[in-house]
Design an enzyme around this catalytic site. Structure first.
Site, PDB file in Angstrom:
ATOM      1  N   VAL A  12       0.733  -1.179   0.077  1.00 42.58           N
ATOM      2  CA  VAL A  12       0.443  -0.236   0.003  1.00 42.58           C
ATOM      3  C   VAL A  12       0.777   1.295  -0.295  1.00 42.58           C
ATOM      4  CG1 VAL A  12      -1.678   1.238   0.768  1.00 42.58           C
ATOM      5  CG2 VAL A  12      -1.349  -1.429   1.039  1.00 42.58           C
ATOM      6  N   LYS A 100      -6.744  -1.272   9.459  1.00 40.76           N
ATOM      7  CA  LYS A 100      -7.867  -2.100   9.466  1.00 40.76           C
ATOM      8  C   LYS A 100      -7.750  -2.825  11.353  1.00 40.76           C
ATOM      9  CE  LYS A 100      -7.795  -5.379   6.952  1.00 40.76           C
ATOM     10  NZ  LYS A 100      -7.079  -5.402   6.280  1.00 40.76           N
ATOM     11  N   GLU A 124     -10.390   5.916   5.016  1.00 43.12           N
ATOM     12  CA  GLU A 124     -11.308   5.630   4.194  1.00 43.12           C
ATOM     13  C   GLU A 124     -10.599   4.291   3.841  1.00 43.12           C
ATOM     14  OE1 GLU A 124     -14.327   6.967   2.792  1.00 43.12           O
ATOM     15  OE2 GLU A 124     -14.221   4.836   1.603  1.00 43.12           O
ATOM     16  N   VAL A 127     -11.264  -0.035   5.530  1.00 42.51           N
ATOM     17  CA  VAL A 127     -12.373  -0.691   4.918  1.00 42.51           C
ATOM     18  C   VAL A 127     -12.674  -0.215   3.230  1.00 42.51           C
ATOM     19  CG1 VAL A 127     -14.563  -1.435   5.355  1.00 42.51           C
ATOM     20  CG2 VAL A 127     -13.638  -0.665   6.835  1.00 42.51           C
ATOM     21  N   ILE A 131     -13.611   1.175  -2.616  1.00 38.88           N
ATOM     22  CA  ILE A 131     -14.327   1.504  -2.646  1.00 38.88           C
ATOM     23  C   ILE A 131     -14.870   3.114  -1.488  1.00 38.88           C
ATOM     24  CG2 ILE A 131     -16.382   0.912  -2.280  1.00 38.88           C
ATOM     25  CD1 ILE A 131     -15.783  -2.019  -2.519  1.00 38.88           C
ATOM     26  N   GLY A 182      -1.116 -15.508  -5.241  1.00 44.31           N
ATOM     27  CA  GLY A 182      -1.603 -13.937  -4.330  1.00 44.31           C
ATOM     28  C   GLY A 182      -2.874 -12.924  -3.355  1.00 44.31           C
ATOM     29  N   ASP A 196     -11.044 -11.010   9.602  1.00 43.60           N
ATOM     30  CA  ASP A 196     -10.250  -9.739   8.512  1.00 43.60           C
ATOM     31  C   ASP A 196     -11.744  -8.853   8.333  1.00 43.60           C
ATOM     32  OD1 ASP A 196      -8.708  -7.595   6.155  1.00 43.60           O
ATOM     33  OD2 ASP A 196     -10.622  -9.036   5.679  1.00 43.60           O
ATOM     34  N   LYS A 200     -13.906  -5.055   9.808  1.00 44.13           N
ATOM     35  CA  LYS A 200     -14.155  -4.352   8.995  1.00 44.13           C
ATOM     36  C   LYS A 200     -15.432  -4.120   9.381  1.00 44.13           C
ATOM     37  CE  LYS A 200     -11.300  -5.747   4.882  1.00 44.13           C
ATOM     38  NZ  LYS A 200     -11.199  -6.177   3.871  1.00 44.13           N
ATOM     39  N   GLY A 298      -6.275  -4.826  -2.824  1.00 46.07           N
ATOM     40  CA  GLY A 298      -5.142  -4.427  -4.496  1.00 46.07           C
ATOM     41  C   GLY A 298      -4.756  -2.900  -3.642  1.00 46.07           C
TER      42      GLY A 298
END
Lengths: 415, 415
Positions: A12, A100, A124, A127, A131, A182, A196, A200, A298
């Site tokens: 990220v 998260k 943002e 989660v 989106i 992956g 996970d 969220k 991603g």
């Protein structure tokens, strides 16, 4: 010019640099100011990068630099992210994170700290990856009481379930494919056991209803027990199996919240959320059902959400964003065993399938039989309505005493 | 306290009052200020209402009242909404509207006027009713280049198509049912001919790509020519027919934009957007496909979007929202006849179906036949790939000279 620091140069973090560099002009136009990365914190070195000179291993040089007004955290994990977040928010720096775990565990505390110091704490990207969901819930739905949120919040498990549904791949094979591609980690437990998705739904519940919900308070089931037989039963019932995180506000002011695999009807907009995509449905009193759909993870989707938060921070140096929730309240989470709902049950008796179902009917009057193709001898599937988990367990004990074994149960959702 | 005026007490206007009154506490908390309606402009009188005393027939008393900082317009139609908007934005009042006709026709001008006077001109409710879409595109996707938008933007036509698909109802019957249920107006032409969807895709295109696109520039087809035979062909192909508004940015900096019925694959998230629901897909370079789904119209969803804009105005009295596009550019919209795409064609010849398709194959080499149940004698359906509308028309003329009549054609989308 707004100077920022980026903590962590993994997937990220490097994506954040990529988005900032490749969209420089449009970002400057939108932020009305140039955004410049002054430091990147990472223990590794990346001498081949054009911006290799920005790297540091010393957090203190970032914390003590008054020019750095925004710190972006993309390290993941609770520590040292939590320590760094507190240090930044007490040193006049707004904090943007994609983490998260951090938000689910420490959101209320960090939001309060940000408020106290008139800074922003934005997340943002924590989660739904790319989106937009945190901002729409907090802003766009401001004139609307949210009553319920239900989402497919984990792309890895959704990929696995999609392979099981579409290609009749067994769970283990689908997981191993996800690992090859992956999409799943070598240790996939945080995804497949639901942790996970749990983090969220905790963040969404905290945001929508104003009180922090901790992951430990949430009944969480993963998808490791889901079989191809379950998938076939869902198909016969008229839908598919999805791992859903859901929270509902009750009339008594308590919430019911859980993460579990559920039957989702083919008519539901959540049904076609496939592969690594996420879909989040927000039910409001004025808007009705609103759904947000896209890639939930991603590098670039997540990074673009992080950068959008940075832009927002730059535009709101003086005006704080309204984003806040209180710490947890006692007795706020309804014991999940007491919440009634519909459920699919699969059993096997020693006699015929008809006999197994007859036994089920005596225990659960009104049970509706569901017959899958290639039903095995002695096996029966059925649905029961408006039953609590506690009542189910009682019934299962009775079935067992009648020689009928429960092979599995799956919640039937009403989305 | 923030004082506002509401222009129009029809469906949306009365909904705005209902939302403001029923959510007073949470709205005050979110806006950090109480929001108080000082005037309601309507030519009618509503003596039975608890707030009957707020009504006025005189716009001038609103315009000249310096206490009114925000004017909300829910009248619809270009005039007098446009005159009122200009008057407000030149009298120090921010303007919030649900009026897509106004924004599609005058958006660039009113945004420029708002910018000049340091005011806000907001219109979240003009597209997608209660679905947050304007704000996500302008903010959340700020760190992302949008390349394409495609949406089911009109609930009335989507309801009609859903009835045709699910219940095999003929167009005329489905339309008449929609009218009975209040989903379609007595004169349904703005919906069924595509004009409503066209206004909305114009607003989205203007916002996403920064230059105003006027409805007159957009190729617009409605659903009046869609038959149950087309629906059956879409099913045989593997999907459904939806009325889609779409805009794509080309590599040459020009956009292609149109409103037309299209085949949508069953795998697409747009496929399950049924009944009066809308779904809007935004394709970005970093985020990938993001979809927004919900009720695209209706009193409370639309009113809640209006009120969310009002709250945003109150919070941003000093800081203007970044929401802007320029006026139209010449040669910006690609002539739609020159844009290649996939297409379904239905023909009828004088001989057998096989003969009709053989003729089609000579004209469109590589055409793929699609056979529906209950195909009629002489009828043939087929798909062609990467063909422009201009090339199709040429081919249709050749087919006609061979005695094969074209009964219809429908775009095949790639969403």
């Amino acid at each position: 010019m707004a100077e920022i620091a980026v903590l962590g140069h993994g997937v990220v973090g490097s994506g954040v640099l990529e988005v900032l560099l490749s969209h420089r002009d449009s970002i400057t136009r939108r932020a009305k100011e140039e955004i410049d990365v002054k430091y990147i914190l990472d223990l590794r070195e990346f001498p081949e990068l054009s911006y290799a000179g920005l790297f540091t291993k010393d957090f203190e040089c970032i914390r003590s630099d008054p020019d750095v007004k925004i710190v972006v955290e993309c390290m993941g994990g609770l520590e040292p992210a939590y320590t760094y977040a507190k240090a930044c928010l007490t040193s006049g720096k707004s904090f943007v994170t994609s983490n998260k775990e951090l938000v689910a565990a420490k959101g209320a505390e960090l939001l309060a700290l940000a408020q106290k110091n008139n800074l922003n704490f934005l997340f943002e990207a924590s989660v739904g990856g790319g989106i937009p969901i945190i901002r729409p819930i907090s802003q766009c739905l401001a004139a609307n009481e949210v009553s319920e949120i239900a989402g497919i919040l984990n792309g890895t498990t959704n990929f696995i379930l999609t392979k099981m549904i579409r290609e009749h791949m067994a769970f283990a094979d689908a997981l191993s494919l996800a690992q090859q591609l992956g999409y799943a980690e070598r240790d996939p437990s945080a995804d497949v056991e639901g942790a996970d998705a749990c983090r969220k739904i905790c963040i969404l519940a905290s945001l929508a209803f104003g009180s922090h919900v901790y992951p430990e308070q949430v009944h969480t089931e993963g998808i490791t027990k889901i079989t191809l037989e379950d998938v076939a039963y869902a198909d016969a019932w008229g839908g598919v199996i999805k791992l859903i995180g859901e929270v509902k506000m009750g009339e008594n002011g308590k919430i019911s919240i859980q993460v579990a695999p559920m039957f989702i009807s083919r008519e539901s907009p959540l049904c076609n959320v496939d592969d690594v995509f996420n879909g989040i449905m927000v039910r409001g009193d004025a808007t009705g059902d609103v759904m947000f759909y896209g890639k939930g993870a991603g590098k670039l989707p997540t990074a673009s959400a992080v950068v959008a938060d940075v832009i927002d921070c730059v535009k709101h140096f003086k005006a704080r964003k309204y984003l806040f929730w209180e710490d947890a309240k006692p007795d706020y989470v309804e014991p999940i065993g007491a919440v009634p709902g519909d459920c699919f049950v699969r059993v096997r008796g020693e006699g015929s399938s008809d006999e197994a179902f007859a036994a089920a009917e005596t225990v659960f009057p009104g049970a509706v039989r569901i017959i899958r193709r290639e039903e095995e001898p002695g096996e029966a599937g059925f649905s029961v309505t408006e039953v609590t988990a506690d009542k189910l367990d009682e019934g299962f004990a009775r079935l067992s005493s009648m020689g009928v074994r429960v092979l599995g149960r799956i919640i039937i959702s009403d989305y």
